[in-house]
Design a protein around this motif. Structure first.
Motif, mmCIF file in Angstrom:
data_model
loop_
_atom_site.group_PDB
_atom_site.id
_atom_site.type_symbol
_atom_site.label_atom_id
_atom_site.label_comp_id
_atom_site.label_asym_id
_atom_site.label_seq_id
_atom_site.Cartn_x
_atom_site.Cartn_y
_atom_site.Cartn_z
ATOM 1 N N VAL A 61 0.563 -1.416 -0.349
ATOM 2 C CA VAL A 61 -0.237 0.396 0.535
ATOM 3 C C VAL A 61 1.027 1.436 0.027
ATOM 4 O O VAL A 61 1.609 1.215 0.941
ATOM 5 N N GLY A 62 0.512 2.580 -0.620
ATOM 6 C CA GLY A 62 1.328 3.751 -0.735
ATOM 7 C C GLY A 62 0.581 4.412 -0.013
ATOM 8 O O GLY A 62 -0.737 4.608 0.875
ATOM 9 N N SER A 63 0.960 5.674 0.680
ATOM 10 C CA SER A 63 0.909 6.480 1.965
ATOM 11 C C SER A 63 0.936 7.880 1.330
ATOM 12 O O SER A 63 1.513 8.332 0.243
ATOM 13 N N LEU A 64 0.312 8.904 2.168
ATOM 14 C CA LEU A 64 0.432 10.027 1.810
ATOM 15 C C LEU A 64 1.642 10.661 1.834
ATOM 16 O O LEU A 64 1.650 12.076 1.924
ATOM 17 N N ASP A 65 2.332 10.006 2.844
ATOM 18 C CA ASP A 65 3.638 10.430 3.343
ATOM 19 C C ASP A 65 4.830 10.046 2.521
ATOM 20 O O ASP A 65 6.378 9.882 2.857
ATOM 21 N N ASN A 66 4.591 9.601 0.710
ATOM 22 C CA ASN A 66 4.942 9.873 0.130
ATOM 23 C C ASN A 66 6.200 8.854 -0.170
ATOM 24 O O ASN A 66 7.478 8.679 -0.734
ATOM 25 N N ALA A 67 5.670 7.700 0.910
ATOM 26 C CA ALA A 67 6.595 6.183 0.185
ATOM 27 C C ALA A 67 5.285 5.367 0.545
ATOM 28 O O ALA A 67 4.591 5.032 0.646
ATOM 29 N N PHE A 68 5.726 3.891 -0.222
ATOM 30 C CA PHE A 68 5.466 3.016 -0.415
ATOM 31 C C PHE A 68 5.504 1.931 0.600
ATOM 32 O O PHE A 68 7.083 1.785 0.904
ATOM 33 N N TYR A 69 5.162 0.608 1.141
ATOM 34 C CA TYR A 69 5.042 -0.276 1.862
ATOM 35 C C TYR A 69 4.202 -1.656 1.619
ATOM 36 O O TYR A 69 4.051 -1.869 0.806
ATOM 37 N N ALA A 70 5.205 -2.789 2.372
ATOM 38 C CA ALA A 70 5.181 -4.316 2.318
ATOM 39 C C ALA A 70 5.182 -4.100 3.458
ATOM 40 O O ALA A 70 6.158 -3.956 4.440
ATOM 41 N N PHE A 71 3.817 -4.912 3.864
ATOM 42 C CA PHE A 71 3.836 -5.185 4.886
ATOM 43 C C PHE A 71 3.855 -6.707 5.514
ATOM 44 O O PHE A 71 3.114 -7.697 4.283
ATOM 45 N N ASP A 72 4.043 -7.432 6.562
ATOM 46 C CA ASP A 72 3.538 -8.968 6.624
ATOM 47 C C ASP A 72 2.221 -9.344 6.592
ATOM 48 O O ASP A 72 1.369 -8.981 7.240
ATOM 49 N N ALA A 73 1.706 -9.885 6.001
ATOM 50 C CA ALA A 73 0.427 -9.825 6.048
ATOM 51 C C ALA A 73 -0.425 -11.553 7.239
ATOM 52 O O ALA A 73 -1.696 -10.713 7.234
ATOM 53 N N LYS A 74 0.514 -11.991 7.590
ATOM 54 C CA LYS A 74 -0.162 -12.553 8.937
ATOM 55 C C LYS A 74 0.322 -11.391 10.077
ATOM 56 O O LYS A 74 -0.744 -11.602 11.448
ATOM 57 N N THR A 75 1.377 -10.995 10.634
ATOM 58 C CA THR A 75 1.791 -10.157 11.109
ATOM 59 C C THR A 75 1.986 -8.622 11.855
ATOM 60 O O THR A 75 1.299 -8.257 12.206
ATOM 61 N N GLY A 76 1.388 -8.299 9.957
ATOM 62 C CA GLY A 76 1.888 -6.707 10.180
ATOM 63 C C GLY A 76 2.926 -6.022 10.391
ATOM 64 O O GLY A 76 2.827 -5.211 10.368
ATOM 65 N N ARG A 106 6.811 -4.620 9.209
ATOM 66 C CA ARG A 106 6.877 -3.852 8.050
ATOM 67 C C ARG A 106 7.908 -5.020 7.208
ATOM 68 O O ARG A 106 9.102 -4.719 8.440
ATOM 69 N N VAL A 107 7.693 -5.222 6.685
ATOM 70 C CA VAL A 107 8.857 -5.774 5.824
ATOM 71 C C VAL A 107 10.180 -4.663 4.443
ATOM 72 O O VAL A 107 10.926 -5.276 4.837
ATOM 73 N N TRP A 108 9.247 -4.056 4.323
ATOM 74 C CA TRP A 108 10.665 -2.709 3.412
ATOM 75 C C TRP A 108 9.227 -1.759 3.634
ATOM 76 O O TRP A 108 8.192 -1.490 3.912
ATOM 77 N N LYS A 109 10.079 -0.546 3.570
ATOM 78 C CA LYS A 109 9.481 0.871 2.467
ATOM 79 C C LYS A 109 9.905 1.724 1.869
ATOM 80 O O LYS A 109 11.244 1.412 2.128
ATOM 81 N N ARG A 110 9.892 2.084 0.878
ATOM 82 C CA ARG A 110 10.377 2.787 -0.382
ATOM 83 C C ARG A 110 9.559 4.147 -0.451
ATOM 84 O O ARG A 110 8.898 4.640 -1.153
ATOM 85 N N PRO A 111 10.512 5.475 0.314
ATOM 86 C CA PRO A 111 10.401 6.702 -0.338
ATOM 87 C C PRO A 111 10.149 6.974 -2.292
ATOM 88 O O PRO A 111 11.230 6.504 -3.225
ATOM 89 N N LEU A 112 9.492 6.906 -1.867
ATOM 90 C CA LEU A 112 9.565 7.759 -3.499
ATOM 91 C C LEU A 112 8.683 8.930 -3.895
ATOM 92 O O LEU A 112 8.757 9.809 -5.197
ATOM 93 N N GLY A 113 9.130 10.172 -2.888
ATOM 94 C CA GLY A 113 8.977 11.292 -3.308
ATOM 95 C C GLY A 113 8.039 12.551 -3.067
ATOM 96 O O GLY A 113 7.751 13.744 -3.759
ATOM 97 N N SER A 114 7.030 11.390 -3.754
ATOM 98 C CA SER A 114 5.454 12.062 -3.508
ATOM 99 C C SER A 114 4.357 11.280 -3.687
ATOM 100 O O SER A 114 4.456 10.453 -2.420
ATOM 101 N N ARG A 115 3.498 12.245 -2.680
ATOM 102 C CA ARG A 115 1.939 11.523 -1.633
ATOM 103 C C ARG A 115 1.555 10.505 -3.422
ATOM 104 O O ARG A 115 1.601 10.515 -4.141
ATOM 105 N N ALA A 138 -3.109 6.470 -5.849
ATOM 106 C CA ALA A 138 -3.571 5.754 -6.201
ATOM 107 C C ALA A 138 -3.023 4.609 -5.522
ATOM 108 O O ALA A 138 -2.121 4.037 -4.652
ATOM 109 N N SER A 139 -4.218 3.231 -5.738
ATOM 110 C CA SER A 139 -3.915 2.161 -5.354
ATOM 111 C C SER A 139 -2.438 1.534 -6.807
ATOM 112 O O SER A 139 -1.957 1.825 -7.203
ATOM 113 N N GLN A 140 -2.344 -0.064 -6.680
ATOM 114 C CA GLN A 140 -1.194 -0.472 -7.337
ATOM 115 C C GLN A 140 -1.531 -1.558 -7.622
ATOM 116 O O GLN A 140 -2.896 -1.785 -7.207
ATOM 117 N N ALA A 141 -0.856 -2.354 -8.692
ATOM 118 C CA ALA A 141 -0.821 -3.137 -9.474
ATOM 119 C C ALA A 141 0.470 -4.927 -8.934
ATOM 120 O O ALA A 141 1.558 -4.494 -8.858
#
Length: 274
Positions: A177-192, A194-203, A206-209
């Motif tokens: 999922v993406g956030s309005l904090d300018n970053a995109f995230y991946a979380f473990d589906a079972k525990t929540g 955080r697996v990784w966070k990737r700053p992308l420079g802008s809010r 949109a959802s992802q594919a």
């Protein structure tokens, strides 16, 4: 967003109209006036079409496509998201900060989960997703919530630093999922966790594919990114001429993206080449 069933395209709009359009002829048998604006995508199962509306007390309705009548209506508060159908149950989030489970046959409420009272804002504009066990959605408070599909109990929550208005995707054992904090995230589906966070420079509105290797997401900074699904590493970045506020669509080796510059882009999924 539009929905397709059989030979028909169903399109809702903010002018209260729900249109059915024959894909081959571009003609429609008519439209249905819901009485108020629709933001999300209708869900169709057999002869039943489930429609969520905003600015109306009776905000979820079941419309019979054969008889042309409304079978039931449920009072859930303003809804600006798309319902999720799993089996015979509908799951829908509301602007009032609730996730409600509804019996699709009669519109009766099975359970309702309400965001905690202490959160800074309880608005939900993120459509729910699921791994089959939990219902997962984001909130304007920046939290990602996982609620048990059967009992409506909170399983876990995970924090970002900005509102989540995009809908999450559940794939490869992760929640993306993406956030309005300018970053995109991946979380473990079972525990929540955080697996990784990737700053992308802008809010990110949109959802992802997601496919088996990559995550594709557009940003308000006029770029479309391909990220490695396991690590979050940027594989490629491709520019547009406007804000990207709709989710990409993967078809074979091509990624299609609509943009607010009134243009549809097609990028090579592997390289980002136009």
């Amino acid at each position: 967003p539009a929905g397709i069933v059989g030979n028909y395209l169903f399109v809702a709009n903010l002018q209260r109209e729900l249109h059915a359009i024959d894909i081959a002829t571009e003609k429609g048998p008519g439209n249905y006036d819901t009485g108020t604006a629709m933001v999300g995508t209708p869900v169709i199962n057999g002869s039943e079409m489930y429609v969520a509306v905003s600015r109306n007390d009776e905000s979820l309705l079941a419309y019979n496509l054969i008889t042309g009548t409304t079978d039931w209506r449920s009072t859930l508060g303003d809804i600006e998201t798309s319902p999720l159908l799993i089996g015979r149950r509908l799951y829908v989030t509301s602007v009032q900060g609730t996730l409600t489970c509804i019996e699709s046959g009669n519109g009766e409420t099975v359970w309702t989960y309400r965001l905690p009272l202490h959160v800074r804002t309880r608005t939900v504009r993120s459509s729910p997703a699921s791994d089959g066990t939990n219902i997962i959605f984001g909130g304007d408070d920046g939290e990602l919530y996982a609620v048990g599909a059967d009992d409506g109990k909170l399983r876990w929550s995970a924090k970002t630093d900005g509102s989540i208005v995009a809908s999450p995707s559940v794939a490869l054992g992760k929640v993306y999922v993406g956030s309005l904090d300018n970053a995109f995230y991946a979380f473990d589906a079972k525990t929540g966790t955080r697996v990784w966070k990737r700053p992308l420079g802008s809010r990110i509105f949109a959802s992802q594919a997601v496919n088996d290797r990559s995550v594709f997401v557009g940003t308000s900074g006029r770029y479309v990114y391909c990220l490695d699904a396991q690590t979050g590493t940027i594989v490629w970045r491709a520019g547009t001429n406007g804000v990207v506020n709709s989710p990409p669509l993967i078809s074979g080796s091509v990624v299609y993206v609509g943009c607010l510059d009134k243009t549809l882009y097609a990028f090579a999924a592997g390289t980002g080449e136009l």
